[in-house]
Motif scaffolding. Structure first.
Motif, mmCIF file in Angstrom:
data_model
loop_
_atom_site.group_PDB
_atom_site.id
_atom_site.type_symbol
_atom_site.label_atom_id
_atom_site.label_comp_id
_atom_site.label_asym_id
_atom_site.label_seq_id
_atom_site.Cartn_x
_atom_site.Cartn_y
_atom_site.Cartn_z
ATOM 1 N N CYS A 76 2.400 5.503 3.988
ATOM 2 C CA CYS A 76 2.834 6.709 4.692
ATOM 3 C C CYS A 76 2.631 7.925 3.803
ATOM 4 C CB CYS A 76 4.300 6.627 5.088
ATOM 5 S SG CYS A 76 4.754 8.038 6.109
ATOM 6 N N CYS A 117 10.423 10.283 4.048
ATOM 7 C CA CYS A 117 11.632 10.707 4.753
ATOM 8 C C CYS A 117 12.885 10.208 4.035
ATOM 9 C CB CYS A 117 11.632 10.192 6.181
ATOM 10 S SG CYS A 117 10.306 10.892 7.152
ATOM 11 N N CYS A 161 14.031 7.054 5.733
ATOM 12 C CA CYS A 161 12.972 6.147 6.186
ATOM 13 C C CYS A 161 13.538 4.760 6.456
ATOM 14 C CB CYS A 161 11.852 6.057 5.160
ATOM 15 S SG CYS A 161 10.546 4.936 5.686
ATOM 16 N N GLU A 172 6.844 0.081 9.912
ATOM 17 C CA GLU A 172 5.569 0.422 9.274
ATOM 18 C C GLU A 172 5.599 1.843 8.721
ATOM 19 O OE1 GLU A 172 3.428 0.912 13.551
ATOM 20 O OE2 GLU A 172 2.121 1.268 11.824
HETATM 21 S S1 SF4 Z 1 10.200 7.311 8.551
HETATM 22 FE FE1 SF4 Z 1 9.110 6.369 6.825
HETATM 23 S S2 SF4 Z 1 7.230 5.612 7.712
HETATM 24 FE FE2 SF4 Z 1 8.055 7.121 9.144
HETATM 25 S S3 SF4 Z 1 7.142 9.109 8.586
HETATM 26 FE FE3 SF4 Z 1 9.036 8.926 7.469
HETATM 27 S S4 SF4 Z 1 8.510 8.053 5.488
HETATM 28 FE FE4 SF4 Z 1 6.827 7.683 6.891
#
Ligand code: SF4
Length: 431
Positions: free
Chosen positions: A191, A195, A198, A247
């Motif tokens: 990715c 986040c 995440c 994912e």
């Molecule tokens: S939640 Fe995780 S996988 Fe989805 S965009 Fe954010 S960092 Fe990437």
């Protein structure tokens, strides 16, 4: 003085985790860092398939209508995790004690007790039943998964998804086993965002685990097409979704995705082919549409660039790229949804309404999915404070979820709301 209107009672827990309603103290709710009584129009019965959580190291806060004071019950805080299809309009009212552990990745709704039942500050935003499993026997799911494994013994994606259906009870994977609604198509290990909340990858230093394990392989185009064709044979109005909780960012795997979608369409494949994405790569969005994609769901915690970037921590892209991707999606005729991660007290504010209205109008977004931001409320507030967004006076008062939705719809009358990816068989007429 206005007569005091009785409110739902405070809900608290004892040492053994048993949950009670308080005889005197009343429910309080929290929006941002403001404590207040619940609004009359936001209280609903706790929906079936919701859960109640005890919050470690946190004191329950209730209102004493006699003294007019807020009372604190040590280590007794409880919150509700509402079932999909519902959006929280307020979070649980509690006070964290020093050393309280960071809460895991869930949304912590304000819960009370009224009459003979638990109530919550939330609204149902989608009637769709794709994540309702009441009345469906585990046997049916096991049989469905076993049949898929037998029919496609060499398909790693089917092997992975059957595991998800049977071990982590993933609703999307269970629907694949049952041959109904939306089929998940996870493809990406990597990715380009980090986040804070995440679901599939958390740094050990965050203090809380990811709730899903990230897929460890890239499926082939053939494996993806087999899943799509199989699901398309069983579900008359199928939705296929790249970009699952297990994912990374699917746009980073656009080559295999575009090859699979093009092959599926060439073989006469019908249905809504959707991509859940952080919308970071405009060229990849265009390639998805060209291959035969139908809809895009762009994930967004805020339409304010600073607040967005403080949460997504983009690597090599910026909020401006999200806008470019939406422009490409519009130009390519994709149906556009926003996966709006709603946080009471920060989202339902004048500042957010203005920024979101601009974004939706500029790209003529079709649909807003009002999702709950699954993160420790105090952690999100710290992220928002650090971004500077909370210094804006237009974020100091919250209008409530219902008003927010009503005003957004007034500003964008074509806009539809929900919680799940809608069925979109053909490109929208507005393209
Ligand atoms: S939640 Fe995780 S996988 Fe989805 S965009 Fe954010 S960092 Fe990437």
């Amino acid at each position: 003085m206005a007569e005091h209107k009785p409110q739902p009672k405070l809900v608290f827990a004892d040492d053994d985790g048993n949950i009670y309603d308080h005889p005197e103290l009343e429910m309080l709710v929290r929006r941002g860092d403001r404590l207040e009584p619940p609004r009359p129009d936001e209280i609903i019965p706790l929906p079936p398939e919701s859960e109640l959580f005890l919050l470690p190291g946190r004191d329950a806060l209730g209102f004493d209508p006699e003294s007019g004071e807020i009372e604190r019950l040590e280590d007794r805080a409880v919150a509700a995790f509402v079932c999909p299809g519902h959006t929280l309009s307020a979070t649980a009212a509690y006070a964290a004690n020093p050393g309280a552990p960071v809460l895991p990745l869930f949304a912590y709704g304000a819960v009370g007790f009224s009459g003979d039942r638990f109530v919550v500050a939330a609204a149902r935003v989608d009637e769709d039943r794709r994540q309702v499993f009441t009345g469906i026997s585990k046997d049916r799911i096991v049989k469905g998964a076993r049949a898929l494994r037998t029919k496609y013994p060499k398909n790693h994606l089917i092997e992975h998804l059957c595991g998800c259906a049977l071990t982590s009870c993933c609703p999307a994977a269970r629907n694949l086993a049952l041959g109904r609604f939306e089929a998940p198509l996870p493809t990406s290990r990597a990715c380009n965002a980090r986040c804070v909340g995440c679901l599939s990858l958390q740094d050990p230093s965050s203090g809380f685990p990811s709730t899903q394990s990230r897929i460890a392989f890239r499926p082939t185009a053939q494996e993806i097409v087999e899943v799509m064709a199989e699901h398309g044979r069983r579900e008359p109005r199928p939705v296929f979704s790249f970009g699952q909780g297990c994912e990374g960012e699917p746009l980073t795997e656009i080559r295999v995705i575009a090859e699979a979608v093009a092959r599926f369409r060439k073989n006469g494949g019908r249905g809504t082919v959707n991509i859940n994405t952080n919308a970071s790569l405009p060229d990849a969005v265009e390639a998805f549409a060209a291959a035969g994609g139908t809809s895009i769901r762009a994930s967004l915690s805020s339409a304010d660039a600073a607040l967005y970037e403080a949460y997504y921590r983009p690597q090599g892209y910026s909020f401006a790229d999200v806008g470019r991707s939406l422009a490409r999606a519009r130009a390519s005729g994709l149906f556009i949804s926003l996966n709006f991660l709603f946080f009471p007290g920060v989202s339902d504010t004048e500042a957010e309404l203005a920024a979101l209205t601009d974004l939706i109008t500029e790209h003529r977004v079709d649909f807003v999915q009002l999702r709950n931001l699954n993160l420790d409320p105090e952690l999100y507030l710290a992220v928002a404070k650090k971004s500077g967004a909370l210094a804006n006076p237009a974020r100091h008062a919250s209008m409530g979820l219902k008003n927010f939705r009503k005003r957004l719809r007034k500003a964008c009358p074509w806009l539809r709301f929900g919680y799940f990816n809608p069925v979109v068989e053909a490109p929208p007429a507005s393209a």
